[in-house]
Write a protein that holds these residues in place. Structure first.
Motif, PDB file in Angstrom:
ATOM      1  N   ASP A 353       0.836  -1.205   0.000  1.00 43.07           N
ATOM      2  CA  ASP A 353       0.000   0.000   0.000  1.00 43.07           C
ATOM      3  C   ASP A 353       0.872   1.256   0.000  1.00 43.07           C
ATOM      4  OD1 ASP A 353      -2.270  -1.636   0.206  1.00 43.07           O
ATOM      5  OD2 ASP A 353      -2.161  -1.634   2.404  1.00 43.07           O
ATOM      6  N   VAL A 354       1.925   1.210   0.795  1.00 44.30           N
ATOM      7  CA  VAL A 354       2.849   2.345   0.901  1.00 44.30           C
ATOM      8  C   VAL A 354       4.219   1.866   0.438  1.00 44.30           C
ATOM      9  CG1 VAL A 354       3.930   4.001   2.458  1.00 44.30           C
ATOM     10  CG2 VAL A 354       1.542   3.293   2.833  1.00 44.30           C
ATOM     11  N   GLU A 355       4.797   2.542  -0.571  1.00 42.31           N
ATOM     12  CA  GLU A 355       6.046   2.092  -1.170  1.00 42.31           C
ATOM     13  C   GLU A 355       7.071   3.235  -1.189  1.00 42.31           C
ATOM     14  OE1 GLU A 355       4.255  -1.212  -4.299  1.00 42.31           O
ATOM     15  OE2 GLU A 355       4.659   0.815  -5.019  1.00 42.31           O
ATOM     16  N   VAL A 356       8.304   2.890  -0.888  1.00 42.02           N
ATOM     17  CA  VAL A 356       9.403   3.862  -0.914  1.00 42.02           C
ATOM     18  C   VAL A 356      10.540   3.277  -1.740  1.00 42.02           C
ATOM     19  CG1 VAL A 356      11.115   5.133   0.414  1.00 42.02           C
ATOM     20  CG2 VAL A 356       8.808   4.821   1.341  1.00 42.02           C
ATOM     21  N   ASP A 357      10.946   3.990  -2.766  1.00 41.80           N
ATOM     22  CA  ASP A 357      12.129   3.620  -3.535  1.00 41.80           C
ATOM     23  C   ASP A 357      13.325   4.390  -2.999  1.00 41.80           C
ATOM     24  OD1 ASP A 357      11.142   1.881  -5.932  1.00 41.80           O
ATOM     25  OD2 ASP A 357       9.689   3.516  -5.764  1.00 41.80           O
ATOM     26  N   VAL A 358      14.455   3.708  -2.879  1.00 43.19           N
ATOM     27  CA  VAL A 358      15.654   4.284  -2.254  1.00 43.19           C
ATOM     28  C   VAL A 358      16.835   4.148  -3.202  1.00 43.19           C
ATOM     29  CG1 VAL A 358      17.265   4.125  -0.314  1.00 43.19           C
ATOM     30  CG2 VAL A 358      14.817   3.705   0.053  1.00 43.19           C
ATOM     31  N   ASP A 359      17.622   5.209  -3.297  1.00 47.78           N
ATOM     32  CA  ASP A 359      18.872   5.154  -4.058  1.00 47.78           C
ATOM     33  C   ASP A 359      19.888   6.059  -3.380  1.00 47.78           C
ATOM     34  OD1 ASP A 359      20.421   4.365  -6.530  1.00 47.78           O
ATOM     35  OD2 ASP A 359      20.484   6.543  -6.738  1.00 47.78           O
ATOM     36  N   LEU A 360      21.095   5.553  -3.210  1.00 49.12           N
ATOM     37  CA  LEU A 360      22.132   6.364  -2.558  1.00 49.12           C
ATOM     38  C   LEU A 360      23.173   6.810  -3.576  1.00 49.12           C
ATOM     39  CD1 LEU A 360      25.207   4.952  -1.993  1.00 49.12           C
ATOM     40  CD2 LEU A 360      23.754   3.357  -0.782  1.00 49.12           C
ATOM     41  N   LEU A 364      33.229   7.037  -4.216  1.00 49.22           N
ATOM     42  CA  LEU A 364      34.199   5.960  -4.043  1.00 49.22           C
ATOM     43  C   LEU A 364      33.975   5.301  -2.680  1.00 49.22           C
ATOM     44  CD1 LEU A 364      37.239   7.805  -5.630  1.00 49.22           C
ATOM     45  CD2 LEU A 364      35.704   6.170  -6.722  1.00 49.22           C
ATOM     46  N   ASP A 365      35.034   5.137  -1.884  1.00 51.73           N
ATOM     47  CA  ASP A 365      34.886   4.561  -0.545  1.00 51.73           C
ATOM     48  C   ASP A 365      34.886   5.623   0.540  1.00 51.73           C
ATOM     49  OD1 ASP A 365      34.697   1.875  -1.255  1.00 51.73           O
ATOM     50  OD2 ASP A 365      36.866   1.658  -1.412  1.00 51.73           O
ATOM     51  N   ASP A 366      34.783   6.914   0.131  1.00 47.00           N
ATOM     52  CA  ASP A 366      34.871   7.997   1.115  1.00 47.00           C
ATOM     53  C   ASP A 366      33.635   8.096   1.997  1.00 47.00           C
ATOM     54  OD1 ASP A 366      37.313   8.604   0.020  1.00 47.00           O
ATOM     55  OD2 ASP A 366      36.561  10.256  -1.216  1.00 47.00           O
ATOM     56  N   GLY A 367      32.478   7.798   1.424  1.00 45.24           N
ATOM     57  CA  GLY A 367      31.256   7.906   2.198  1.00 45.24           C
ATOM     58  C   GLY A 367      30.033   8.014   1.309  1.00 45.24           C
ATOM     59  N   ALA A 368      28.836   7.903   1.905  1.00 53.61           N
ATOM     60  CA  ALA A 368      27.563   8.042   1.202  1.00 53.61           C
ATOM     61  C   ALA A 368      27.001   9.418   1.544  1.00 53.61           C
ATOM     62  CB  ALA A 368      26.597   6.940   1.617  1.00 53.61           C
ATOM     63  N   TYR A 369      26.955  10.296   0.549  1.00 56.94           N
ATOM     64  CA  TYR A 369      26.574  11.678   0.834  1.00 56.94           C
ATOM     65  C   TYR A 369      25.114  11.983   0.545  1.00 56.94           C
ATOM     66  CZ  TYR A 369      27.088  12.419  -4.231  1.00 56.94           C
ATOM     67  OH  TYR A 369      26.960  12.342  -5.597  1.00 56.94           O
ATOM     68  N   LEU A 370      24.401  11.063  -0.139  1.00 53.49           N
ATOM     69  CA  LEU A 370      23.022  11.348  -0.521  1.00 53.49           C
ATOM     70  C   LEU A 370      22.179  10.075  -0.453  1.00 53.49           C
ATOM     71  CD1 LEU A 370      20.682  12.943  -1.849  1.00 53.49           C
ATOM     72  CD2 LEU A 370      21.819  12.583  -4.068  1.00 53.49           C
ATOM     73  N   TRP A 371      21.073  10.158   0.266  1.00 58.01           N
ATOM     74  CA  TRP A 371      20.067   9.113   0.290  1.00 58.01           C
ATOM     75  C   TRP A 371      18.799   9.698  -0.307  1.00 58.01           C
ATOM     76  CZ3 TRP A 371      21.246   4.184   1.895  1.00 58.01           C
ATOM     77  CH2 TRP A 371      22.450   4.028   2.580  1.00 58.01           C
ATOM     78  N   GLY A 372      18.445   9.225  -1.517  1.00 64.18           N
ATOM     79  CA  GLY A 372      17.252   9.722  -2.191  1.00 64.18           C
ATOM     80  C   GLY A 372      16.093   8.765  -2.009  1.00 64.18           C
ATOM     81  N   THR A 373      14.897   9.303  -1.813  1.00 62.23           N
ATOM     82  CA  THR A 373      13.706   8.472  -1.596  1.00 62.23           C
ATOM     83  C   THR A 373      12.558   8.959  -2.474  1.00 62.23           C
ATOM     84  OG1 THR A 373      12.817   9.865   0.185  1.00 62.23           O
ATOM     85  CG2 THR A 373      14.381   8.136   0.811  1.00 62.23           C
ATOM     86  N   LEU A 374      11.689   8.028  -2.839  1.00 61.42           N
ATOM     87  CA  LEU A 374      10.481   8.350  -3.598  1.00 61.42           C
ATOM     88  C   LEU A 374       9.307   7.648  -2.931  1.00 61.42           C
ATOM     89  CD1 LEU A 374       9.281   9.681  -6.198  1.00 61.42           C
ATOM     90  CD2 LEU A 374       9.554   7.431  -7.285  1.00 61.42           C
ATOM     91  N   LEU A 375       8.363   8.435  -2.385  1.00 59.72           N
ATOM     92  CA  LEU A 375       7.200   7.883  -1.690  1.00 59.72           C
ATOM     93  C   LEU A 375       6.028   7.752  -2.653  1.00 59.72           C
ATOM     94  CD1 LEU A 375       5.674   7.037   0.900  1.00 59.72           C
ATOM     95  CD2 LEU A 375       5.174   9.481   1.260  1.00 59.72           C
ATOM     96  N   THR A 376       5.439   6.562  -2.688  1.00 60.47           N
ATOM     97  CA  THR A 376       4.254   6.300  -3.503  1.00 60.47           C
ATOM     98  C   THR A 376       3.161   5.709  -2.610  1.00 60.47           C
ATOM     99  OG1 THR A 376       5.606   5.829  -5.455  1.00 60.47           O
ATOM    100  CG2 THR A 376       3.331   5.064  -5.502  1.00 60.47           C
ATOM    101  N   LEU A 377       2.001   6.344  -2.593  1.00 64.45           N
ATOM    102  CA  LEU A 377       0.854   5.845  -1.817  1.00 64.45           C
ATOM    103  C   LEU A 377      -0.042   5.093  -2.785  1.00 64.45           C
ATOM    104  CD1 LEU A 377       0.204   9.049   0.319  1.00 64.45           C
ATOM    105  CD2 LEU A 377       1.601   7.041   0.893  1.00 64.45           C
ATOM    106  N   ARG A 378       0.216   3.818  -2.914  1.00 69.79           N
ATOM    107  CA  ARG A 378      -0.434   3.020  -3.951  1.00 69.79           C
ATOM    108  C   ARG A 378      -1.917   2.799  -3.657  1.00 69.79           C
ATOM    109  NH1 ARG A 378       0.231  -2.842  -5.155  1.00 69.79           N
ATOM    110  NH2 ARG A 378      -0.091  -3.135  -7.394  1.00 69.79           N
ATOM    111  N   ASP A 379      -2.301   2.836  -2.386  1.00 66.39           N
ATOM    112  CA  ASP A 379      -3.710   2.628  -2.048  1.00 66.39           C
ATOM    113  C   ASP A 379      -4.519   3.915  -2.091  1.00 66.39           C
ATOM    114  OD1 ASP A 379      -2.733   3.915   0.165  1.00 66.39           O
ATOM    115  OD2 ASP A 379      -3.285   2.360   1.609  1.00 66.39           O
ATOM    116  N   GLY A 380      -3.848   5.056  -2.370  1.00 67.50           N
ATOM    117  CA  GLY A 380      -4.562   6.318  -2.519  1.00 67.50           C
ATOM    118  C   GLY A 380      -4.964   6.989  -1.231  1.00 67.50           C
ATOM    119  N   ARG A 381      -4.690   6.390  -0.099  1.00 68.79           N
ATOM    120  CA  ARG A 381      -5.055   6.983   1.189  1.00 68.79           C
ATOM    121  C   ARG A 381      -3.981   7.968   1.638  1.00 68.79           C
ATOM    122  NH1 ARG A 381      -5.662   1.887   4.869  1.00 68.79           N
ATOM    123  NH2 ARG A 381      -5.907   3.521   6.470  1.00 68.79           N
ATOM    124  N   PRO A 382      -4.343   9.009   2.370  1.00 72.23           N
ATOM    125  CA  PRO A 382      -3.355  10.018   2.766  1.00 72.23           C
ATOM    126  C   PRO A 382      -2.389   9.495   3.829  1.00 72.23           C
ATOM    127  CG  PRO A 382      -5.478  10.488   3.772  1.00 72.23           C
ATOM    128  CD  PRO A 382      -5.704   9.361   2.811  1.00 72.23           C
TER     129      PRO A 382
END
Length: 559
Positions: A353-360, A364-382
């Motif tokens: 019903d509630v879905e989140v796509d994640v991409d970082l 290189l090996d220095d670190g993860a500087y960005l965590w991107g997310t996409l929220l989708t409310l598949r059931d249409g409820r708020p």
């Protein structure tokens, strides 16, 4: 690996060859042997290769400054090359550097930074640049300075303990908190350098080398005795190619992805033919199977894609890797002009019903500087506003602010999960190829969590909490769903599959390697140029999570 057979053609015995880490493909060795001098000046350089080389050069420069500043007044430290060198084509030691190096060794220097070891025509080994550390009892050990992880935290008794030392006080000792990472390319270079030291009479009494990389402030010591014979055999084969004693033919392998000879290029004397064109012309079977699978197929008389496409169900002897039926299906897709085709009747992927796509995004090996997310409310409820949310730091890595960005990401993600559960709604989070996300999730928790090795940042979970999440059915790897239900003629990366699913990136240069360059440029820029670079990265990351969702929806439509 490419085909190789004995031939009568020869070039002078004085020919030399570098370590296998430079190019494992024997056909590439042959092509570089036959190329005009300075061919690399016009050849295309893979952006990822360039960026990794520049990052390693930057790391060497920083470590050089620390090594020289921290040397005891009585320690004889010789700096041969200065603050910058790379391992890119054309960056080879000069005669002056070799003379300085040999003089420093003869004078008993404690450390020779950026040493230039001369070629040894007797063994056919090309010269090499590295750092040399004096070893008690006499002689020197080669030291590589790299920009990748050379150790991991040691958690189990069964893992191999790292042996570490300081370069200016060579005294190897086990560190029970660290587990060693052995990179074959590093070991190849260390053996090559040690053999060159032998040739000039300055090698340590036993074969040993060290790597200074990420994960440890001290150099990680490697006993080279177990790898000497295999490395020497590899060198002998490569030398036979250079001397014209062993013929080669092209065959697609993993190295082709970053090799300039794969596509060819426009040289000043005319076009250089790429290996790919030759393989396409001959319909070579290596175009659709892995390097280790080519031999068994050719032993069965299947040398072309067409041969494999018409093959029956019986698997060849010595077949390894993927199911043989997948290889046949891929050959048929290649023959028919398809890119991605299903191998099951009804492909599926878990939905919620509630879905989140994640991409970082990491540097290189220095670190993860960005965590991107996409929220989708598949059931249409708020719940809260759908759409893209980035959690980012622009601080130079590594930095505790990376932990702050990760804490905000984790708080938001788990908050969505818990709120959905509280409303009786199903929840799932998705990534494309969990290896990268899982690695950085665990690394972030280990470095910034309650027992953080870099800093303790409020809101960052412990490693155990992250492990529970990534091992749960709430965390779905879309790449895994694709790989188990589809085959592709061009790989199963997101940049291949998403366009088949109907998705298009806004940036025509979008790609993981390109984003490394954008990040590096944005970090060096100021003002409007810096802001534009950051916006480009954010747009690319947003498109990646939207592409992941597009693939999920495409799989669902198949079912």
């Amino acid at each position: 690996m490419e085909d190789a057979e004995r031939t009568t053609g020869r070039v002078p015995d004085a020919a030399v060859v570098g370590p296998a880490s430079g190019a494992r493909c024997l056909h590439r060795v042959a092509r570089e042997r036959d190329a005009r001098p300075g061919w690399w000046r016009t050849a295309p350089l893979d952006e990822g290769v360039r960026l990794r080389a520049m990052a390693a050069a930057d790391r060497r420069a920083g470590l050089r400054e620390r090594a020289l500043a921290g040397a005891r007044p009585d320690a004889a430290v010789v700096d041969v090359v200065g603050d910058h060198w790379t391992d890119l084509p054309g960056d080879v030691p000069g005669d002056d550097d070799e003379e300085v190096t040999l003089r420093a060794l003869a004078d008993g220097a404690a450390l020779v930074w950026g040493a230039a070891l001369p070629a040894d025509e007797g063994s056919g080994r090309a010269g090499l640049r590295c750092t040399l550390a004096a070893v008690p009892g006499g002689g020197y050990a080669p030291v590589l300075v790299v920009n990748h992880k050379v150790v991991d935290p040691r958690r189990g008794k069964g893992s191999s303990t790292a042996t570490v030392t300081r370069l200016l006080d060579w005294a190897p000792a086990p560190d029970p908190t660290l587990r060693v990472r052995r990179h074959p390319a590093d070991l190849d270079r260390l053996v090559h350098a040690w053999r060159l030291l032998e040739a000039v009479g300055h090698a340590a009494s036993s074969p040993v080398g060290a790597v200074l990389g990420l994960g440890s402030a001290r150099a990680v010591v490697h006993d080279l005795e177990p790898v000497l014979d295999p490395a020497d055999r590899t060198h002998a084969t490569r030398l036979a190619v250079v001397r014209g004693e062993l013929d080669t033919a092209p065959s697609r392998i993993g190295e082709c992805r970053t090799c300039p000879w794969w596509e060819g290029w426009e040289d000043r004397d005319g076009p250089v033919e790429g290996c790919r064109g030759r393989l396409v012309l001959s319909d070579d079977v290596s175009l659709v199977v892995g390097g280790g699978q080519v031999g068994p197929l050719r032993a069965r008389g299947m040398r072309t894609v067409a041969d494999l496409a018409e093959a029956g169900p019986d698997r060849p002897a010595d077949w390894n890797g993927e199911p043989y039926s997948d290889a046949v299906l891929r050959a048929r897709a290649h023959r028919d002009g398809e890119v991605v085709v299903p191998k099951v009747a009804r492909p599926t992927i878990p939905r919620a019903d509630v879905e989140v796509d994640v991409d970082l995004e990491s540097h290189l090996d220095d670190g993860a500087y960005l965590w991107g997310t996409l929220l989708t409310l598949r059931d249409g409820r708020p719940l809260e506003d759908e759409g893209y949310r980035p959690f980012v730091t622009w601080s130079r890595l590594p930095d505790a602010d990376e932990g702050r960005a990760f804490a905000e990401f984790w708080r938001w993600l788990t908050g969505i999960r818990d709120r959905a559960a509280g409303q009786g709604r199903s929840f799932r989070a998705y990534c494309y190829s969990r290896a990268a996300e899982n690695g950085w999730l665990l690394s972030s928790a280990g470095r910034f969590g309650p027992e953080g090795t870099l800093a303790v940042v409020k809101g960052v979970p412990g490693v155990a909490e992250v492990r529970r999440f990534i091992s749960s059915p709430l965390w779905v790897d879309v790449h895994e769903a694709v790989a188990t239900q589809f085959v592709s003629t061009s790989g199963l990366g997101l940049k291949v599959v998403a366009p088949v699913a109907g998705f298009t990136w806004r940036d025509p240069e979008a790609g993981g390697e390109a984003s490394l360059g954008w990040y590096r440029d944005a970090q060096a820029a100021r003002g409007v140029e810096r802001d534009a670079g950051r916006e480009r990265i954010l747009a690319y990351n947003e498109d990646d999570v939207r592409a992941t969702r597009a693939v999920r929806e495409w799989i669902t439509r198949f079912g």
